[in-house]
Design a protein around this motif. Sequence first.
Motif, mmCIF file in Angstrom:
data_model
loop_
_atom_site.group_PDB
_atom_site.id
_atom_site.type_symbol
_atom_site.label_atom_id
_atom_site.label_comp_id
_atom_site.label_asym_id
_atom_site.label_seq_id
_atom_site.Cartn_x
_atom_site.Cartn_y
_atom_site.Cartn_z
ATOM 1 N N ALA A 74 33.669 -7.962 66.766
ATOM 2 C CA ALA A 74 34.257 -8.553 67.966
ATOM 3 C C ALA A 74 35.609 -7.919 68.274
ATOM 4 N N MET A 75 36.415 -7.660 67.242
ATOM 5 C CA MET A 75 37.709 -7.008 67.455
ATOM 6 C C MET A 75 37.538 -5.579 67.966
ATOM 7 N N GLN A 76 36.559 -4.884 67.387
ATOM 8 C CA GLN A 76 36.379 -3.479 67.748
ATOM 9 C C GLN A 76 35.941 -3.309 69.193
ATOM 10 N N MET A 84 41.219 -5.968 73.460
ATOM 11 C CA MET A 84 41.688 -5.189 72.319
ATOM 12 C C MET A 84 41.614 -3.692 72.617
ATOM 13 N N ARG A 85 40.547 -3.256 73.236
ATOM 14 C CA ARG A 85 40.406 -1.833 73.556
ATOM 15 C C ARG A 85 41.397 -1.419 74.626
ATOM 16 N N ALA A 86 41.766 -2.351 75.517
ATOM 17 C CA ALA A 86 42.764 -2.021 76.534
ATOM 18 C C ALA A 86 44.154 -1.896 75.911
ATOM 19 N N TRP A 87 44.459 -2.733 74.930
ATOM 20 C CA TRP A 87 45.771 -2.688 74.292
ATOM 21 C C TRP A 87 45.920 -1.517 73.329
ATOM 22 N N GLN A 122 39.914 3.958 69.626
ATOM 23 C CA GLN A 122 40.115 4.283 68.217
ATOM 24 C C GLN A 122 41.057 3.294 67.538
ATOM 25 N N GLY A 123 42.083 2.863 68.262
ATOM 26 C CA GLY A 123 43.002 1.886 67.687
ATOM 27 C C GLY A 123 42.325 0.557 67.408
ATOM 28 N N ALA A 124 41.470 0.105 68.317
ATOM 29 C CA ALA A 124 40.742 -1.145 68.096
ATOM 30 C C ALA A 124 39.806 -1.020 66.902
#
Length: 697
Positions: free
Chosen positions: A541-543, A548-551, A555-557
């Motif tokens: 869910a986080m990935q 999360m992907r916008a923030w 790759q960071g997510a």
Amino acid sequence: MTDQPNTGSALSLPPHPGIDTLLWHVPHGAERAERHLWLIQVLRWVRQGNVQGQPPPQATQAAVSYMLAQCQARPELKQHIEHLLARCLDDLHVSGLLADHGFAPRAAFMSELSERLRRRFLPASPDTRDLSHLFGLLFDERVDAPWLAALSDTQLAQLAELFDGAWRLLARPGGWRQDAMDALSILAAHVRSSGLSAQLRLRLGDGPELAHSFGQIVHVTDQVMEQLTALHGPGEHTPEALAATEARLLQEVRLLRGLLDACTQQAHGVHQHLEAHGVSVDVVFQVDQLRARCERMAQLLDLLLSHAPQREVRTLLVSLIEEGEQRRSLRALFRQHYSLLARLVAERSAETGEHYITRDRAAYFDMLRRAAGGGLIIAGTTYAKFMLAALGLSAFWGGFAAGANYAVSFVIIHLLHWTVATKQPAMTAPAMAAKLKDTHSDEGLAGFVDEAAHLLRSQVAGIVGNLAVVIPVVLAVQAVAWLLMGRPLLSVDKAHHVLHDLTLLGPTVFYAALTGVLLFASSLVAGWVENWFVWHRLDSAMQWHPRMRAWFGAQGAERWAHWWRANISGLAANVSLGMILGLTPPLAAFFGLPIEVRHVTLSTGQIAAAVGTLGLDAWRDPNLWWCLAAIPFTGFLNLSVSFTLALRVAIRSREVKVHDRARLARALLSALWRSPGRFLLPPRAQLAQESLPPAAP
């Protein structure tokens, strides 16, 4: 006909007033509750084996023989019992017993727990139409299964004759076979609905095998019952028609048994899925109920296909009694449905625990380095504890602040990849349990001893590293305070209070053992939180969460999700441990229990702070020497209690049966006597091997 019951020529037993009174007054025309009470009293007499001159194992069999002989010698008694059984069978739901006894009405753990508590503590009424309910009153699950299983063929035939007479009096079409077929139909419907439920479908997949096995089981069961009705029902039964019906019946039965095997195998696959993707107690409970219903269907098939089903009836009765005991037992409920969770927690802890076990010289000194870092943080934790205590907060908020202080310190140690020695046992014990599987051989026993040496050496390195840093750092801070402020950070009264509390002459030993229990509890919390994290797939869910992907970017997510997946267990263990250590004393004080925690590293830091305040005068105080004497006891109990509890859970969850514990103990003591140094430092052979230059290519 005599006025007193006859014992029969087959028995040379004296009359027994208790059972003779019951047999002389059979309440076949009484109300439902009185009939049921009579059956309960008769079975109670049989269970107690009240036959004089017989040892306990044979007394029950003799009691059954006595009753059956009375029925054979007195036709009117046999007739009265048949009438009573007929009225009972007519008033009760036999199919409900066969289909529902031993199973939960709702496939949820908490509802089943509340139901078992109600059954355990609330009395049951014999005035019932539920045969499953009456079955629990008639039979004592702890003692009735053995004597039922030991009934002879003659006794089974005589009991079957009584029940056949009762069914004939009812003149019910199909007799007992119809109730058995109704139960088979009910069970098939339950198996189909459970197998095609959303919870299991997501873990089994919606493939053709699932639809074929669970989807077809009701239809095939109906076909079996249709052939059974044609075989045993009214109408012409010519030899040719019977042969054709039996052939079709056997074909349908083979198909149904194949479907039951497939359903059981697919249900077993759910357990494998749960081990890989997290455990839900409700799903485990539902799967176990499904497999048990499949086994009950197989038993009913054996019963319906038998021409002389006395033995099949006995097998079914014994099974119903044993399953009734499982249904009533609270311990069985927790053991059955938390064993998989315990195994998952133990296996994941074992993976983590491998990092806390040193097997060579480099790992040993790395453990010392990481433990020294942990001691450095604990030194700061010690002074933060004193400062928070000086705020004068209320009991609860003072405990909460202390717990937050511990939790923050433990999390910092975890993030810096340092270690606190007392956290190691709960993690390393599951790794040790894996070595117990091979201890039946000499090689496996030697491997277990080596692993024990590695483990103990790692624990010693952790404690030495913690204490070797926390003591000088705390004293150095006190010295700096004397130089800069002219006074220590800890008051004299507080220093004396510390020495008075941490002495070996007080309850320190008990508190240290209790702290070991709390250390173990934090490992369980860590395992449960990690399982909850994996079960709900929070890393995924986080990935893939849009915000999360916008923030963080894609790759960071992904890195953030993987970081949480790798650290969720450690964070949960450290936060829970800190809060447990801080909140346990005020919560216990609320109930009037004078309980404190004794953590070896924290206690040593407090003693060092007290010495830094009192100076050389502290060494003339006998309390200081008793406090120093308490340190090894505190460390030993912290480690041993938490390790023992964790090892016990790991062994039980892996279903490892250690039959040769004495052999293990002798091997450990022998190794400790021959070479005690290997339990403290890396073996000399290993050191020598490491000192050799590399071989030429």
